[in-house]
Design a protein around this motif. Structure first.
Motif, PDB file in Angstrom:
ATOM      1  N   LEU A 360       0.919  -1.170  -0.079  1.00  0.00           N
ATOM      2  CA  LEU A 360       0.100   0.000   0.109  1.00  0.00           C
ATOM      3  C   LEU A 360       0.869   1.340  -0.030  1.00  0.00           C
ATOM      4  O   LEU A 360       0.534   2.409   0.316  1.00  0.00           O
ATOM      5  CB  LEU A 360      -0.856  -0.143   1.054  1.00  0.00           C
ATOM      6  N   GLU A 361       2.289   1.284  -0.544  1.00  0.00           N
ATOM      7  CA  GLU A 361       2.962   2.315  -0.386  1.00  0.00           C
ATOM      8  C   GLU A 361       2.818   3.143  -1.826  1.00  0.00           C
ATOM      9  O   GLU A 361       2.174   2.575  -2.764  1.00  0.00           O
ATOM     10  CB  GLU A 361       4.238   1.678  -0.526  1.00  0.00           C
ATOM     11  N   PRO A 362       3.146   4.252  -1.567  1.00  0.00           N
ATOM     12  CA  PRO A 362       3.083   5.221  -2.995  1.00  0.00           C
ATOM     13  C   PRO A 362       3.683   4.649  -4.095  1.00  0.00           C
ATOM     14  O   PRO A 362       4.638   4.030  -4.287  1.00  0.00           O
ATOM     15  CB  PRO A 362       3.815   6.448  -2.518  1.00  0.00           C
ATOM     16  N   GLY A 363       2.890   4.664  -5.360  1.00  0.00           N
ATOM     17  CA  GLY A 363       3.354   4.294  -6.582  1.00  0.00           C
ATOM     18  C   GLY A 363       3.003   2.672  -6.973  1.00  0.00           C
ATOM     19  O   GLY A 363       2.995   2.123  -7.908  1.00  0.00           O
ATOM     20  N   ALA A 364       2.494   1.949  -5.792  1.00  0.00           N
ATOM     21  CA  ALA A 364       2.047   0.769  -5.934  1.00  0.00           C
ATOM     22  C   ALA A 364       0.626   0.537  -6.721  1.00  0.00           C
ATOM     23  O   ALA A 364      -0.173   1.835  -6.630  1.00  0.00           O
ATOM     24  CB  ALA A 364       1.732   0.000  -4.640  1.00  0.00           C
ATOM     25  N   PRO A 365       0.345  -0.590  -7.356  1.00  0.00           N
ATOM     26  CA  PRO A 365      -0.996  -0.493  -7.849  1.00  0.00           C
ATOM     27  C   PRO A 365      -2.034  -0.221  -7.002  1.00  0.00           C
ATOM     28  O   PRO A 365      -2.059  -0.880  -5.982  1.00  0.00           O
ATOM     29  CB  PRO A 365      -0.929  -1.992  -8.423  1.00  0.00           C
ATOM     30  N   ALA A 366      -3.327   0.292  -7.394  1.00  0.00           N
ATOM     31  CA  ALA A 366      -4.300   0.588  -6.597  1.00  0.00           C
ATOM     32  C   ALA A 366      -5.354  -0.579  -6.448  1.00  0.00           C
ATOM     33  O   ALA A 366      -6.482  -0.370  -6.859  1.00  0.00           O
ATOM     34  CB  ALA A 366      -5.138   1.948  -6.836  1.00  0.00           C
ATOM     35  N   ASP A 367      -4.598  -1.744  -5.862  1.00  0.00           N
ATOM     36  CA  ASP A 367      -5.346  -3.025  -5.670  1.00  0.00           C
ATOM     37  C   ASP A 367      -5.540  -3.136  -4.165  1.00  0.00           C
ATOM     38  O   ASP A 367      -4.589  -3.365  -3.452  1.00  0.00           O
ATOM     39  CB  ASP A 367      -4.915  -4.234  -6.202  1.00  0.00           C
ATOM     40  N   LEU A 368      -6.688  -2.852  -3.474  1.00  0.00           N
ATOM     41  CA  LEU A 368      -6.815  -3.062  -2.114  1.00  0.00           C
ATOM     42  C   LEU A 368      -8.232  -3.353  -1.714  1.00  0.00           C
ATOM     43  O   LEU A 368      -9.353  -3.300  -2.305  1.00  0.00           O
ATOM     44  CB  LEU A 368      -6.401  -1.576  -1.879  1.00  0.00           C
ATOM     45  N   THR A 369      -8.236  -3.639  -0.522  1.00  0.00           N
ATOM     46  CA  THR A 369      -9.416  -4.307   0.143  1.00  0.00           C
ATOM     47  C   THR A 369      -9.445  -3.840   1.486  1.00  0.00           C
ATOM     48  O   THR A 369      -8.642  -3.473   2.160  1.00  0.00           O
ATOM     49  CB  THR A 369      -9.364  -5.961   0.234  1.00  0.00           C
ATOM     50  N   ILE A 370     -10.787  -3.385   1.824  1.00  0.00           N
ATOM     51  CA  ILE A 370     -11.167  -2.894   3.552  1.00  0.00           C
ATOM     52  C   ILE A 370     -11.809  -4.161   3.836  1.00  0.00           C
ATOM     53  O   ILE A 370     -13.038  -4.502   3.440  1.00  0.00           O
ATOM     54  CB  ILE A 370     -11.875  -1.579   3.369  1.00  0.00           C
ATOM     55  N   LEU A 371     -11.164  -4.442   5.184  1.00  0.00           N
ATOM     56  CA  LEU A 371     -11.949  -5.505   5.844  1.00  0.00           C
ATOM     57  C   LEU A 371     -12.662  -4.800   7.003  1.00  0.00           C
ATOM     58  O   LEU A 371     -11.964  -4.061   7.963  1.00  0.00           O
ATOM     59  CB  LEU A 371     -10.806  -6.664   6.444  1.00  0.00           C
ATOM     60  N   ASP A 372     -13.886  -5.205   7.477  1.00  0.00           N
ATOM     61  CA  ASP A 372     -14.597  -5.197   8.564  1.00  0.00           C
ATOM     62  C   ASP A 372     -14.156  -6.316   9.656  1.00  0.00           C
ATOM     63  O   ASP A 372     -14.935  -7.475   9.573  1.00  0.00           O
ATOM     64  CB  ASP A 372     -16.089  -4.925   8.456  1.00  0.00           C
ATOM     65  N   LEU A 373     -13.537  -6.176  10.418  1.00  0.00           N
ATOM     66  CA  LEU A 373     -12.701  -7.205  11.444  1.00  0.00           C
ATOM     67  C   LEU A 373     -13.702  -7.358  12.517  1.00  0.00           C
ATOM     68  O   LEU A 373     -13.725  -8.494  13.254  1.00  0.00           O
ATOM     69  CB  LEU A 373     -11.447  -7.081  11.994  1.00  0.00           C
ATOM     70  N   ASP A 374     -14.801  -6.462  12.891  1.00  0.00           N
ATOM     71  CA  ASP A 374     -15.310  -6.720  13.987  1.00  0.00           C
ATOM     72  C   ASP A 374     -17.092  -6.967  13.775  1.00  0.00           C
ATOM     73  O   ASP A 374     -17.690  -7.894  14.718  1.00  0.00           O
ATOM     74  CB  ASP A 374     -15.638  -5.365  14.508  1.00  0.00           C
TER      75      ASP A 374
END
Length: 417
Positions: A360-374
Motif C-alpha cells: 500500500l506504498e506510494p506508486g503501488a498499484p491501487a489494488d486494495l481491500t477494506i476488511l470489517d474485522l468486528d
C-alpha cells in the motif's frame, strides 16, 4: 483523484486517509483535493487478495459459473486478482482462448483475471501444449488441474519448458491409480459408510514423485490444495533441501474433516477429500511455520441439483471464494495473527507466481481491500454473487468480511452498494 477516509493499517488503531490517483496509490494523509471520497468506516485496509486457484467454468460450463458471476464473487471476497483453472470445455490450451478470457474479464470491471493454461494438449497428459504461445497470450501459469499428471516424463519436459519461460507449473498431486474411484478419505468413516476411499498415500506418493522431478529439473513446481500431514512434511523437507517447490492449502481442508460426510451430504465432497482432524491440525502448523506459501480456495461451483446427488455420483467441489478470508480470520486469527493471514492471501500468493509483493506504498498499484474485522455476519449462500448458492459453512457467523475492493483504482465491490 480518489481518497478513502477512516481506514486503519494492519497493526494500527489510527484512522488515516489513503489517496489514489488513477490506477496507482498516491500516498497517505496528503494535503490535496480529491474528486471522489469513499468512507472506509473504520475498517482495516490491506492489499487486494490474490486467488491462485479458482474454477470459473467459462467457456462451456456457464450453467455452473461464468466470468461475470465468478469475478464478481471474487471481488466480494476481497480478491483483486484471480488465476482461473483451464479444465473448461473446451480446455484452455489455445492462445486464442486465453486472450478471449482476459479481454472479456477486463470489460466486466470486477476482479482481474489471469487465466492459467493447460500444461498438455486437452489436459490429456500426453503432449505438451504450445507453452510459449500461451505465455505470450497472457497465461499466468501452466497446469492440468482437474487431471493428474500420470506420465513422469511429460511432467519433466513440461517443467523444463516452463522453466525456460520463467513460468510456474501447478499440479494436482494425486496418484490416480491409488485414488481409483474414491469419493472421500479412506479411513474409519468411509468404512462405516461403505463408500470407496481415497487414501492419504495417493497424495503423498505423488508429491514425493513430483518433488524428485522438481529436484531433477530445478524448475518451479507448485502443489495445489495440499491436504495431508504426510505430503506437507515431504514439502517441508524438500524446501529445506533447496528444491524450488511451493504449496497452497484450502480453507475447507483446514476447517472441515471426513467426519462431516457421515450425513452423506455431497456438499462436503471435494478432491482431494476432506481428511482427518490430525491432518487439518498439521496443515495449520504448516501455515504457522511457513511451509505453506499461500491460501488458495479451489473455488469449485456446481449447480445445486448436481450437489444434491448421492456421494457416488455428485461432482467434487466446494464454492468458497466469497467466504475464504472471513472464515480463515474467524477461525485462525488468534493462532496466526492478522498480518500472517493477510500475507498468505497476498504476498505469499504473489511469491508463488513470481510477482512483486503487493503493498500500500506510494506508486503501488491501487489494488486494495477494506476488511470489517468486528461486525459479525452469517454465511448466507442465497446472497452469493457466485451462481453456486450452497456452502458447507451456511449459517456460520464470521468476522473479517470485505466491505470494499478496488482493482486498478476502480471500485470492483462495495458492500451495500
Amino acid at each position: 483523484m480518489l481518497k478513502i477516509v477512516n481506514v486503519k493499517r494492519v497493526g494500527s488503531d489510527a484512522e488515516e486517509v489513503l489517496f489514489v490517483d488513477g490506477d496507482k496509490i498516491l500516498g497517505w494523509n496528503l494535503a490535496v483535493d480529491a474528486d471522489v471520497t469513499l468512507d472506509g468506516g473504520g475498517g482495516t485496509i490491506v492489499p487486494a487478495l490474490i486467488e491462485l486457484h479458482a474454477h470459473l467454468r467459462e467457456p462451456g460450463q456457464e450453467e455452473k459459473e461464468d466470468l461475470a458471476s465468478g469475478l464478481a464473487a471474487a471481488a466480494a471476497g476481497g480478491y483483486g486478482t484471480v488465476v482461473s483453472m483451464p479444465n473448461t470445455s473446451p480446455v484452455v490450451d489455445d492462445p486464442a482462448i486465453v486472450r478471449q478470457l482476459a479481454e472479456k474479464a477486463a470489460r466486466l470491471g470486477f476482479a482481474r483475471l489471469r487465466p492459467a493454461a493447460a500444461l498438455t494438449k486437452g489436459q490429456q497428459g500426453k503432449e505438451l501444449a504450445e507453452l510459449a504461445l500461451l505465455k505470450d497470450a497472457g497465461a499466468a501459469m501452466f497446469t492440468d488441474d482437474g487431471r493428474t499428471n500420470e506420465d513422469a516424463r511429460v511432467l519433466r519436459l513440461g517443467l523444463e519448458y516452463a522453466s525456460s519461460l520463467d513460468m510456474v507449473v501447478s499440479v494436482h498431486a494425486e496418484d490416480a491409480t491409488l485414488r481409483a474411484d474414491g469419493v472421500m478419505h479412506e479411513g474409519e468413516v468411509s468404512e462405516a459408510l461403505g463408500l470407496p476411499g481415497n487414501p492419504a498415500e495417493a497424495e503423498s506418493a505423488r508429491v514425493a514423485r513430483d518433488i524428485e522431478i522438481a529436484r531433477l529439473t530445478k524448475a518451479r513446481l507448485h502443489v495445489q490444495h495440499l491436504s495431508t500431514a504426510r505430503a506437507l512434511d515431504l514439502v517441508r523437507r524438500a524446501k529445506a533441501d533447496g528444491v524450488p517447490i511451493t504449496c497452497e492449502v484450502c480453507p475447507h481442508h483446514l476447517t472441515l474433516t471426513h467426519e462431516h460426510l457421515r450425513g452423506f451430504d455431497a456438499q462436503y465432497k471435494v478432491a482431494p477429500p476432506l481428511r482427518t482432524s490430525e491432518d487439518a491440525a498439521a496443515l495449520l502448523r504448516g501455515l504457522s511455520d511457513g511451509t505453506v506459501d499461500a491460501v488458495g480456495t479451489d473455488h469449485a461451483p456446481h449447480t445445486s441439483s448436481e450437489k444434491e446427488r448421492d456421494l457416488l455420483t455428485a461432482p467434487f467441489g466446494i464454492p468458497s471464494i466469497e467466504v475464504a478470508f472471513p472464515l480463515m480470520y474467524t477461525r485462525f486469527a488468534d493462532t496466526l495473527g492478522l498480518q500472517k493471514l493477510v500475507d498468505l492471501f497476498t504476498s505469499g500468493a504473489a511469491r508463488v507466481m513470481g510477482w512483486d509483493a503487493p503493498t500500500l506504498e506510494p506508486g503501488a498499484p491501487a489494488d486494495l481491500t477494506i476488511l470489517d474485522l468486528d461486525t459479525e455476519r452469517a454465511v448466507e449462500p442465497s446472497t452469493f454473487r457466485s451462481k453456486a448458492k450452497f456452502s458447507p459453512w451456511a449459517g456460520e457467523v464470521l468476522r473479517g468480511w470485505p466491505t470494499l475492493t478496488l482493482v486498478a483504482g476502480r471500485v470492483a465491490f462495495q458492500r451495500g452498494a
